[in-house]
Design an enzyme around this catalytic site. Structure first.
Site, PDB file in Angstrom:
ATOM      1  N   LYS A  53       2.694  84.617  20.308  1.00 29.77           N
ATOM      2  CA  LYS A  53       4.044  84.046  20.301  1.00 29.77           C
ATOM      3  C   LYS A  53       5.009  85.002  19.597  1.00 29.77           C
ATOM      4  O   LYS A  53       6.098  85.277  20.098  1.00 29.77           O
ATOM      5  CB  LYS A  53       4.048  82.685  19.587  1.00 29.77           C
ATOM      6  CG  LYS A  53       3.484  81.552  20.439  1.00 29.77           C
ATOM      7  CD  LYS A  53       3.238  80.285  19.640  1.00 29.77           C
ATOM      8  CE  LYS A  53       2.465  79.280  20.497  1.00 29.77           C
ATOM      9  NZ  LYS A  53       1.959  78.133  19.749  1.00 29.77           N
ATOM     10  N   GLN A  97       2.253  75.301  14.420  1.00 26.11           N
ATOM     11  CA  GLN A  97       1.058  75.380  15.258  1.00 26.11           C
ATOM     12  C   GLN A  97       0.108  74.223  14.930  1.00 26.11           C
ATOM     13  O   GLN A  97      -0.172  73.949  13.764  1.00 26.11           O
ATOM     14  CB  GLN A  97       0.362  76.731  15.022  1.00 26.11           C
ATOM     15  CG  GLN A  97      -0.838  77.002  15.914  1.00 26.11           C
ATOM     16  CD  GLN A  97      -0.489  77.136  17.385  1.00 26.11           C
ATOM     17  OE1 GLN A  97       0.590  77.593  17.755  1.00 26.11           O
ATOM     18  NE2 GLN A  97      -1.412  76.718  18.244  1.00 26.11           N
ATOM     19  N   ASP A 120       8.995  72.787  20.573  1.00 23.47           N
ATOM     20  CA  ASP A 120       7.777  72.230  21.164  1.00 23.47           C
ATOM     21  C   ASP A 120       8.066  70.933  21.937  1.00 23.47           C
ATOM     22  O   ASP A 120       7.242  70.492  22.737  1.00 23.47           O
ATOM     23  CB  ASP A 120       6.772  71.884  20.048  1.00 23.47           C
ATOM     24  CG  ASP A 120       5.602  72.854  19.983  1.00 23.47           C
ATOM     25  OD1 ASP A 120       5.280  73.452  21.021  1.00 23.47           O
ATOM     26  OD2 ASP A 120       5.021  72.990  18.889  1.00 23.47           O
TER      27      ASP A 120
END
Ligand code: GUN
Length: 294
Positions: A53, A97, A120
């Site tokens: 990422k 995460q 997200d």
């Protein structure tokens, strides 16, 4: 034989469109979008994802900030970091995460993220917006599935879509997005009776259960489009491991009209959509129209 839907190639094109948008934002608006990724603990798979990422964020010209915290980090310290990032004008997107260590309340952490920076799309307000069809930040993997489907099929109106799996990360949001595209949506799961028969009704089959090669060739309607979200690492010969999906690819590719491979299908789309969400978030935070082509 089924057409192979090349997610790797589509993701590369999307990243290049993101890079163009970033360059436009920097040149015309003096805005350099920034993404903060927070990793707690040393989970090896998460470390790989976070590294990728960060790398891809920087490659598209954005600011990439990584916060790696030890596994023993307290919930309070993590929430304090999120608060700091929420109030940092240089940070437009925040991703924590998952999974988090057991002693940390995942939903509390997610819902502490500034909803406008929740790239997200997991914040309860973004989930709610998606479910009532209001513009929101949409979860990355589901968004990637829809982009691939529309690229391959065009208009999805009236198609029978079956989603196998009801997770908050993929199954539920991808079902909402398919509904928004005017599909007739069935959500199937581990307790569904006669799952093969349900799958056989699908013009579009999205498999997101995490069971290696669950979906067999004779579960598939001839000509159907198959989106395999599964990423299962299995033991292979010589002590190595390899990745397989939730669909038996060899069988399915003889029956389906089109199918995403694993790896190289949905997987690469997730990060590309994360980068896209970061640009969208930055534009909204600065009152800038979202660039065409995103
Ligand atoms: N872990 C596995 N998938 C995801 C994802 O899409 N977002 C985050 N934050 N963590 C994950």
């Amino acid at each position: 034989m089924a057409t192979v839907i090349d997610g790797k190639a589509y993701a590369a094109k999307l990243r290049s469109r993101v890079a163009d948008a970033v360059s436009m934002l920097i040149t015309h608006h003096q805005v350099k979008p920034g993404l903060a990724v927070v990793l707690v603990g040393e989970d090896p798979a998460s470390q790989v994802y976070v590294r990728n990422k960060g790398k891809q964020t920087a490659e598209t010209g954005m600011e990439s900030v990584e916060h790696k915290l030890p596994g023993e980090t307290s919930e309070q310290d993590l929430l304090a970091l999120i608060d700091k990032l929420n109030n940092d004008p240089g940070i437009n997107g925040i991703l924590v995460q998952l999974p988090l260590p057991e002693h940390i309340d995942e939903s509390k952490v997610i819902n502490t993220i500034n909803v406008a920076k929740d790239v997200d799309g997991f914040h309860i307000q973004n989930v709610g917006k998606l479910s009532i069809g209001v513009d929101s930040l949409v979860p990355c993997t589901p968004a990637g599935c829809i982009l691939l489907l529309k690229d391959h099929l065009g208009d999805l109106t009236g198609k029978n879509a079956v989603v196998v799996g009801r997770s908050n990360i993929v199954g539920k949001p991808v079902s909402m997005l398919l509904l928004k595209e005017h599909c007739t949506v069935t959500i199937a799961h581990s307790r569904t009776s006669d799952l093969p028969a349900v799958c056989r009704g699908a013009d579009i089959l999205v498999a997101a259960v995490g069971v290696p090669e669950l979906v067999k060739g004779d579960w598939i309607k001839p000509g159907a489009t198959i989106i395999d979200v599964g990423i299962n690492r299995i033991e292979a010969e010589g002590g190595k491991t390899r990745l397989i999906g939730d669909v038996d690819y060899t069988q399915a590719s003889k029956v389906a009209g089109a199918i995403t491979p694993v790896p190289g299908g949905v997987g690469p789309m997730t990060i590309a959509c994360l980068l896209r969400n970061t640009v969208i978030a930055a534009c909204r935070q600065h009152g800038i129209d979202i660039p065409a082509g995103l």
